[in-house]
Design an enzyme around this catalytic site. Structure first.
Site, PDB file in Angstrom:
ATOM      1  N   CYS A 112     -10.267   0.347   8.205  1.00  0.00           N
ATOM      2  CA  CYS A 112      -9.764   1.616   8.681  1.00  0.00           C
ATOM      3  C   CYS A 112     -10.472   2.531   8.036  1.00  0.00           C
ATOM      4  O   CYS A 112     -10.516   3.770   8.662  1.00  0.00           O
ATOM      5  CB  CYS A 112      -8.395   1.325   8.507  1.00  0.00           C
ATOM      6  N   GLU A 155       1.001  -1.495  -0.039  1.00  0.00           N
ATOM      7  CA  GLU A 155       0.029   0.055  -0.130  1.00  0.00           C
ATOM      8  C   GLU A 155       0.832   1.311  -0.050  1.00  0.00           C
ATOM      9  O   GLU A 155       0.620   2.089   0.762  1.00  0.00           O
ATOM     10  CB  GLU A 155      -0.743  -0.162   1.192  1.00  0.00           C
TER      11      GLU A 155
END
Lengths: 639, 639
Positions: free
Chosen positions: B401, B305
């Protein structure tokens, strides 16, 4: 017996490399004799690749040594592919020392075979109770198939009876174990190959059981009659999502798919099975019309080394495994056996001259697994999605399938030059060679002279000892816009039919000349191929070209060429072993380092400077150190 | 106390969604009360995501129940982010029922805290002996940081003392455990966040120990004084490859990097530490000049990521996590505290109005994790390299998240409208609101009226109860070519200085009008961004636009627009909750299905038909079912 001898400047160099470099080098690798840095093709810690251990595995299985199997479950096939390449090399030029080495290998393989005919070092050593129980992953039949190919080739080249006996004993064992019949194992291998090997053994021995067994493996695949264990990957990966006769698209692992197709086409050619041939045609079209790179590479994604979807051909994240293009050559050749269609030869050439030859360095000792159409070294280093794309050929690979696969193909390239069908002979590849063919009541001697792939001039001398009218077909590649055909100095109509010009006569010391169109060409992809839109690729003859940083500077994506710019050709004797280079006047957008902003209202791409762009043949890239490379170049619209 | 109240049509809709949909919905998720299909964001079997289990984890840690921890090690932070969003919602509009629920949550958190102050349900329940032993992965301090943020917000909104006491007890515990001193743990968290939380706690309590602890965590990072355990990933992933003061490029996991930068900028603003601020400036430039998408998305690869390399901004395989753009907003705001530079506000707007708002569906109940600039549904399904790129927002994510992160940002958007510095007040975002600020010897009341982001007209009413001369700065976005500034009906010079126009006076019922340039704009990327070369993107005001298949048909890559074509704007009340759309006359290359060949000598891309191209704001895409979308459109050179 029919025979073809190559004396081609272009291919003889490769064949010499195989004889003098690859075969001895691979032998040392197989014996763990040289300390090489084995490149990992993935960042996967589970891959065993510290050494090859292949010969050692056979010694252990043969009981000559104690120890454990090491390496991939399909490690045996490395030795078989080596043996097959040796066979072709010996057929061309006997070498007693090499033959003796190979004979000993045959002895070793034979000793590793179990009494019932079973042969696979991994299961013999490590898991004898699990034989044929994990067919999706085990590669047992895959390895057997490679052994059949090697055995047939080695028997044909040397007359070694033991290798053929060992192969037949294994084939008989497999035939005893597998089949539709009650009580038999109704499985098939997750990785196709045994079918190809069985067809080859069938052609050599004319034993129908091998043909039938190959057909069994082909036709049970993907059906609900098959009984297979559990698998990790989607059925498409194994081409097991549908019965092969119903498959419409090239899916899954690209090497597996073309191996499957090769065997299907082979069986179709031998049996005249039209349904099987139709399935082959559909899969062929799926590949060449919608899923193949211009270099003859296949496999659009590293994940599963697989096909993805129609027109999805990214140039920088693809897989384009060398083995897959080797398999595409096999498939194309088998299709030619059934159908005289020049497209099969065209695609064979595309794969052979570009991706396959690109798989090996000019030194014969470094190899690509993945054959990109576009690399930027910084991206391969820093973008994990491109970490599989190497910028220079590694010395050896943890999974060493490609180098020996390439070797066995190039070592036997003469097999693909001609296709004989009864009283017809097709000239499929343009390689300088002499051949003799038994046709009808005589021997047809044929000699090809050419400077191909650098020149398009072909001189073909034909003489026939018999009285029959023979049809000689010469493939005219689809990229050749015009051709000049001359028979004994007389210009003749050269309209090609489905990709061939035909000469029908009783040949007596005839000389045929064919002039192929060697003008450099621009190519455009179907607009549905997003990655190539607004770009063109360049070829000359069968060779696709690419631009490298060493000739053109960094940031190759900033280069562009106007539509009407001519491409100049020049042969450079001293460059890359002798290559023809192409140049054109073009533009290079300035890498605007003044304006630091990422996004602007003014289009900085409009600021560009005149430059000369130089292309080299794709097969010769990455032989001058790590650098950027790209096949597709932007075309500038303005004039 | 200073206070800002929003009454903005555009943002109030989102805030209402947060109050009425997201907070209740997330509450049910946290309590495993609704049976939802939790989307996997990866094909990774190791990800636990059958249910949230967050409240249950706290109950078990608090001793109210028996059982095991379930979910990610950082699962606690979901509750803290929810609590933070609740705090902002209550600050705006008290809701006794919600407050009572949140008070109970505070009680539960407090009960889950151990006697020495330690707080983390995973380690308390499962591995009490491993506390702070696996800092690269454990997220213990990360969770603490989120709790500090939530506690400060909840205390400020409701005066709940227990939440502040619990937070301070945890902070004191961490301060007791960690530090440079002999015998202390000299580690830091692999995922930055505790530093942000400590700064927030410091600003609220003015307890220097919290500031010093934040500085300790920032400055020990990547140094050889730190003592950390073993890690799985490269140091760059954690921004631990160099001391932060020496880092030049935004590297590694994008969310972590911007969280790190946020804390660094925060500490720099509080302490005036120029070295720290310089490091922030370098990292800021690395992001916005070389590694940021036009949508304010960051993170060029799914793998880690993470950031990759300069100018590497693929539009279809990127990550562009919603959380990373939330973090970029945080970072930008902290930079504005130190430096009056309009670029910070510009980037904040870019991230907020595009990627952050794009992270949530118009219904407030579906969320993107990954925010692509280009999708083709078939590719997301069939190309494993794009399987992380969803074409519609899933309902909830295994790693949850993003949704609560987005909620806490949008719920507190008023915090980002103004920046106060002594006798200066900056108007940073254009959101309809009323604010009051204690400045020098009086209260400055300010009222913003605007139809932003659809109109560029700003009316600002300012009244000041004191006698001092106050400097009001209004940000002029860099995309606004011209602006009209009027004070009390009188046109005034509006030259912006580093992105602001300033009005310096003793304000008494003054009315300021500013007219931003809302002409639709074309944007071009730096030519080094290969994926955007030859293409343009469209914006109007702060909104970046995109084209969707539902408006433009399939194969969006075949669309092109000539350079000189004007972009027409129209507001559509009934579309997508009311959006302004842009249209232009363009071309669409015909998807040439007649000619089946993949590669041709003629350029089929030259066959195109006139078409109307329609763009919608990027934030509103994927609200009309699964379809293609793209931000960058090809520009046709011809005229």
């Amino acid at each position: 017996m029919n025979k073809v001898e190559i004396r081609d400047r272009f291919f003889s160099r490769y064949k010499e490399l195989i004889r003098t470099e690859m075969i001895p080098y691979q032998w040392k690798v197989l014996n763990d004799e040289i300390n090489i840095t084995i490149e990992r093709e993935r960042n996967d810690d589970s891959i065993p690749n510290e050494k090859s251990h292949v010969i050692e595995n056979f010694r252990i299985a043969a009981g000559r040594k104690k120890g454990h199997h090491y390496g991939w479950v399909f490690q045996d096939s490395d030795l078989y592919k080596w043996l097959e390449a040796v066979a072709y090399t010996l057929r061309e030029q006997m070498d007693e020392e090499l033959k003796s080495l190979a004979d000993h290998v045959v002895d070793l393989i034979s000793e590793a075979q179990e009494d019932d005919g079973y042969l696979n070092t991994y299961f013999t050593i490590e898991e004898p109770d699990e034989k044929y129980n994990r067919l999706w992953q085990s590669h047992e039949l895959y390895c057997a198939g490679h052994f059949f190919e090697a055995a047939a080739a080695y028997y044909e080249a040397t007359g070694n009876q033991k290798v053929l006996d060992t192969a037949c004993k294994l084939a008989d064992h497999i035939d005893f174990v597998f089949g539709q019949e009650e009580g038999k194992n109704r499985g098939y291998d997750g990785h196709e190959e045994v079918e190809i090997g069985l067809m080859r053994l069938y052609r050599l021995t004319q034993n129908d059981r091998y043909l039938n067994l190959a057909r069994y493996f082909l036709l049970i695949r993907g059906t609900d009659q098959a009984v297979m264990g559990s698998k990790h990957l989607p059925l498409t990966y194994y081409q097991a999502h549908l019965p092969v006769l119903l498959q419409e698209n090239a899916e899954g692992h690209a090497v597996r798919l073309v191996y499957l197709c090769t065997a299907m086409a082979d069986a179709a050619a031998e049996t005249g099975d039209e349904k099987l041939l139709d399935a082959c045609r559909r899969l062929w079209k799926s590949i060449v019309n919608r899923r193949m790179y211009i270099t003859g590479g296949i496999g659009s994604t590293v994940s599963g080394e697989a096909f993805t979807l129609d027109y999805d051909l990214p140039n920088d994240t693809m897989y384009c495994e060398t083995c897959a293009s080797v398999g595409l050559v096999f498939f194309a050749y088998r299709m030619l056996l059934s159908e005289e269609n020049g497209e099969y030869g065209d695609v064979m050439e595309r794969a052979l001259y570009n991706t396959v030859l690109g798989g090996v360095a000019l030194d014969g000792k470094h190899f690509f697994y993945v054959n990109p159409l576009e690399v930027v070294p910084g991206k391969s280093r820093k973008d994990p999605g491109k970490s599989h794309v190497k910028c220079v050929r590694p010395q050896w690979l943890g999974c060493a399938c490609c180098p020996p696969n390439l070797a066995r193909l190039v070592a036997s390239v003469e097999q693909y030059v001609f296709v004989q069908k009864k009283n017809r002979l097709l000239v499929n590849l343009f390689v300088e060679c002499k051949g003799s063919f038994e046709i009808e009541d005589g021997i047809l001697d044929i000699e090809l002279k050419t400077g191909y792939p650098w020149t398009g001039s072909l001189e073909i001398k034909v003489n026939y000892s018999g009285t029959a009218c023979v049809c000689l077909g010469i493939r005219v590649p689809s990229w050749s816009d015009t051709t000049g055909l001359e028979i004994n100095g007389k210009s003749t109509d050269s309209d090609a039919e489905h990709g061939f010009v035909y000469i029908n006569q009783v040949f007596k010391e005839d000389t045929i000349r064919l002039e192929l169109d060697m003008e450099p060409k621009r190519w455009y992809a179907n607009p549905l191929v997003e990655n190539d839109l607004g770009k063109f690729a360049v070829s000359r003859g069968p060779l696709v070209y690419c631009a490298e940083e060493v000739d053109n500077g960094k940031n190759l994506h900033l280069m562009s060429v106007e539509k009407q710019e001519p491409l100049e050709y020049e042969f450079k004797e001293a460059l890359l072993g002798g290559v023809g280079v192409l140049t054109a006047s073009g533009w290079k957008t300035e890498a605007d380092r003044e304006d630091l902003r990422l996004y602007r209202q003014g289009n900085a791409a409009e600021k560009k400077v005149r430059t000369k762009i130089r292309w080299i043949p794709y097969y010769s890239w990455a032989n001058r150190g790590e650098n950027e490379m790209r096949v597709w170049i932007r075309e500038e619209n303005q004039r």
